[in-house]
Motif scaffolding. Structure first.
Motif, PDB file in Angstrom:
ATOM      1  N   ARG A  17       0.802  -1.229   0.000  1.00  0.00           N
ATOM      2  CA  ARG A  17       0.000   0.000   0.000  1.00  0.00           C
ATOM      3  C   ARG A  17       0.829   1.270   0.000  1.00  0.00           C
ATOM      4  O   ARG A  17       0.321   2.333  -0.359  1.00  0.00           O
ATOM      5  CB  ARG A  17      -0.939   0.003   1.225  1.00  0.00           C
ATOM      6  N   ILE A  18       2.115   1.179   0.414  1.00  0.00           N
ATOM      7  CA  ILE A  18       2.932   2.387   0.531  1.00  0.00           C
ATOM      8  C   ILE A  18       4.246   2.280  -0.247  1.00  0.00           C
ATOM      9  O   ILE A  18       4.513   3.087  -1.136  1.00  0.00           O
ATOM     10  CB  ILE A  18       3.193   2.719   2.017  1.00  0.00           C
ATOM     11  N   PHE A  19       5.079   1.311   0.051  1.00  0.00           N
ATOM     12  CA  PHE A  19       6.401   1.245  -0.577  1.00  0.00           C
ATOM     13  C   PHE A  19       6.320   1.122  -2.102  1.00  0.00           C
ATOM     14  O   PHE A  19       6.989   1.860  -2.826  1.00  0.00           O
ATOM     15  CB  PHE A  19       7.209   0.074  -0.021  1.00  0.00           C
ATOM     16  N   VAL A  20       5.518   0.183  -2.588  1.00  0.00           N
ATOM     17  CA  VAL A  20       5.451  -0.054  -4.034  1.00  0.00           C
ATOM     18  C   VAL A  20       4.819   1.115  -4.785  1.00  0.00           C
ATOM     19  O   VAL A  20       5.413   1.635  -5.744  1.00  0.00           O
ATOM     20  CB  VAL A  20       4.722  -1.381  -4.343  1.00  0.00           C
ATOM     21  N   PRO A  21       3.625   1.586  -4.390  1.00  0.00           N
ATOM     22  CA  PRO A  21       3.038   2.700  -5.158  1.00  0.00           C
ATOM     23  C   PRO A  21       3.836   3.993  -5.096  1.00  0.00           C
ATOM     24  O   PRO A  21       3.792   4.795  -6.028  1.00  0.00           O
ATOM     25  CB  PRO A  21       1.640   2.870  -4.547  1.00  0.00           C
ATOM     26  N   LEU A  22       4.591   4.203  -4.018  1.00  0.00           N
ATOM     27  CA  LEU A  22       5.418   5.410  -3.908  1.00  0.00           C
ATOM     28  C   LEU A  22       6.808   5.217  -4.506  1.00  0.00           C
ATOM     29  O   LEU A  22       7.621   6.137  -4.476  1.00  0.00           O
ATOM     30  CB  LEU A  22       5.559   5.831  -2.436  1.00  0.00           C
ATOM     31  N   LYS A  23       7.058   4.008  -5.035  1.00  0.00           N
ATOM     32  CA  LYS A  23       8.372   3.700  -5.633  1.00  0.00           C
ATOM     33  C   LYS A  23       9.514   3.905  -4.636  1.00  0.00           C
ATOM     34  O   LYS A  23      10.579   4.429  -4.966  1.00  0.00           O
ATOM     35  CB  LYS A  23       8.598   4.521  -6.905  1.00  0.00           C
ATOM     36  N   MET A  24       9.248   3.476  -3.389  1.00  0.00           N
ATOM     37  CA  MET A  24      10.285   3.507  -2.348  1.00  0.00           C
ATOM     38  C   MET A  24      11.061   2.192  -2.473  1.00  0.00           C
ATOM     39  O   MET A  24      10.799   1.220  -1.773  1.00  0.00           O
ATOM     40  CB  MET A  24       9.644   3.690  -0.978  1.00  0.00           C
ATOM     41  N   GLN A  25      12.020   2.186  -3.374  1.00  0.00           N
ATOM     42  CA  GLN A  25      12.636   0.949  -3.822  1.00  0.00           C
ATOM     43  C   GLN A  25      13.569   0.302  -2.812  1.00  0.00           C
ATOM     44  O   GLN A  25      13.888  -0.895  -2.932  1.00  0.00           O
ATOM     45  CB  GLN A  25      13.370   1.199  -5.141  1.00  0.00           C
ATOM     46  N   ASN A  26      14.017   1.051  -1.825  1.00  0.00           N
ATOM     47  CA  ASN A  26      14.942   0.498  -0.835  1.00  0.00           C
ATOM     48  C   ASN A  26      14.289   0.279   0.525  1.00  0.00           C
ATOM     49  O   ASN A  26      14.936  -0.213   1.444  1.00  0.00           O
ATOM     50  CB  ASN A  26      16.141   1.439  -0.661  1.00  0.00           C
ATOM     51  N   ALA A  27      13.026   0.642   0.644  1.00  0.00           N
ATOM     52  CA  ALA A  27      12.340   0.585   1.930  1.00  0.00           C
ATOM     53  C   ALA A  27      11.943  -0.849   2.288  1.00  0.00           C
ATOM     54  O   ALA A  27      11.616  -1.658   1.417  1.00  0.00           O
ATOM     55  CB  ALA A  27      11.105   1.480   1.914  1.00  0.00           C
ATOM     56  N   SER A  28      11.980  -1.145   3.582  1.00  0.00           N
ATOM     57  CA  SER A  28      11.622  -2.477   4.049  1.00  0.00           C
ATOM     58  C   SER A  28      11.272  -2.413   5.527  1.00  0.00           C
ATOM     59  O   SER A  28      11.391  -1.366   6.172  1.00  0.00           O
ATOM     60  CB  SER A  28      12.787  -3.454   3.822  1.00  0.00           C
ATOM     61  N   VAL A  29      10.869  -3.554   6.054  1.00  0.00           N
ATOM     62  CA  VAL A  29      10.561  -3.677   7.478  1.00  0.00           C
ATOM     63  C   VAL A  29      11.351  -4.854   8.041  1.00  0.00           C
ATOM     64  O   VAL A  29      11.380  -5.935   7.451  1.00  0.00           O
ATOM     65  CB  VAL A  29       9.058  -3.915   7.714  1.00  0.00           C
TER      66      VAL A  29
END
Length: 400
Positions: free
Chosen positions: A218-230
């Motif tokens: 819902r957040i990382f992929v649509p915002l193209k946050m390519q390095n973000a993770s949990v």
């Protein structure tokens, strides 16, 4: 230079203060009207200040981004990922966000609440039946909204010491049966990590999908946050990650990446690069309405509880007229503007994100060292763009 400005400089010198005036000095002390802020000039001034402070404190590595509306004004990096090694920090280097993770958890929860997957007024025990306080009736007064606004009424940072001993939440939760809130839930502020992280149970209970999966989809992929993770595993899987550093008598020393606060993922378990944070700022300022609608942003930034003690913070005390907390965000009033802000600090990392609600100008800073210099950097930038005074005095050496 105008005489009044010269007198102001002399005053500060006589007071023994080493002030960094940034572009306020370059502009002869004149504050610009709201949308006439020369953000490009201010960004260049900030870059000089950033490098001055990072070098002065011998910070191993860091990065910052400045966003004006939907435009990245400046994004730059400093230093190395690991002290003593050659790998430089770049725009895709992953850092731990520490408590800036709370802005992600609150955003995800608010999206779901607006989709009627649960309600802010729902009882937390409906999702976490093992939670109980010493006085059992108080347990049923704790609502989902109280988790994200730190208004449970409990003593601040309750049982954080167990997180720091790498205890999972399942081992910590029974401890709450030994204590009671200081006030009725919803009536007073007390910063929490363990309780805040129970939003993970709420999200899974309401959707059947994990917190990490929800964030990615819902957040990382649509915002193209390519390095973000949990999570710890995801952080360690990145080849381009910053190492944590702590200060010793001989300077900054890299240390092991601990799992500790990763056990409280919504509170402190998100990882991201500075390029990711550029996207996050744009979304929070309203430029990705399909991800974060105006209604979601308004809900998150509506004050739930006052945080008066933050009015006395050494960085902000001369500028704030009010301080409060919404959902996962600190809310600082400066003049006729509000600064939407959060900072983070965990085991060798610091992070900060802030934006002007009125100007739609924001900044994010990431560091691989436990240095309070990040507070000076963030506040100086905010004070400079709002034009509400001379940027704060740089602290003497020895400030961690």
């Amino acid at each position: 230079m105008r005489p009044a400005i010269l007198l102001n400089i002399v005053y500060h010198l006589r007071a023994g203060k080493a002030c960094i005036f940034l572009s306020t000095l370059l502009l002869c002390g004149l504050a610009l009207p709201a949308r006439a802020v020369d953000i490009d000039a201010r960004a260049k001034a900030f870059d000089r200040y950033f490098r001055h402070m990072m070098a002065g404190k011998s910070i191993p590595g860091g990065a910052y981004v400045i966003v004006d509306g939907n435009r990245v004004v400046a994004m730059d990096t400093y230093g190395v990922r690991i002290r003593g090694k050659a790998g430089k920090v770049d725009s895709d280097t992953v850092f731990r966000l520490a408590s800036v993770s709370k802005t992600f958890a609150a955003s995800m929860a608010t999206i779901l609440e607006h989709e009627d997957r649960f309600s802010w007024n729902d009882k937390v025990v409906n999702f976490v039946p093992d939670l109980s306080f010493k006085t059992s009736s108080l347990s049923r007064q704790l609502q989902v909204e109280h988790l994200l606004s730190h208004s449970s009424g409990l003593t601040p940072n309750a049982y954080d010491n167990y997180l720091e001993d790498n205890k999972p939440l399942s081992k910590i939760l029974p401890k709450f049966a030994n204590i009671d809130p200081r006030c009725t839930p919803g009536k007073c502020y007390g910063y929490q990590n363990v309780l805040f992280s129970l939003i993970e149970d709420v999200i899974f209970g309401a959707t059947g999908v994990s917190f990490a999966s929800q964030l990615k989809k819902r957040i990382f992929v649509p915002l193209k946050m390519q390095n973000a993770s949990v999570g710890w595993e995801s952080f360690m899987a990145s080849d381009n990650r910053a190492a944590p550093h702590v200060q010793t008598g001989s300077g900054w020393r890299p240390v092991k990446v601990e799992k500790e606060y990763y056990f409280a993922a919504p509170a402190a378990g998100v990882n991201a690069s500075i390029s990711d944070m550029a996207q996050w700022l744009k979304a929070q300022m309203g430029y990705y309405p399909k991800v974060l609608s105006p209604e979601v942003i308004e809900d998150m930034t509506t004050e739930r509880v006052a945080t008066q003690r933050h009015m006395r913070h050494r960085i902000w005390r001369d500028y704030l007229s009010h301080a409060g907390y919404g959902l996962g965000w600190r809310l600082y009033t400066i003049g006729d503007d509000r600064i939407i802000y959060h900072g983070g600090w965990v085991a060798g990392f610091r992070a900060a994100v802030a934006y002007s609600e009125k100007l739609k100008i924001g900044i994010a800073i990431l560091m691989n060292a436990e240095s309070r210099v990040i507070s000076d950097l963030t506040a100086n930038f905010v004070i400079d763009i709002t034009g509400k005074g001379t940027p704060v005095t740089v602290k003497a050496s020895g400030d961690r």
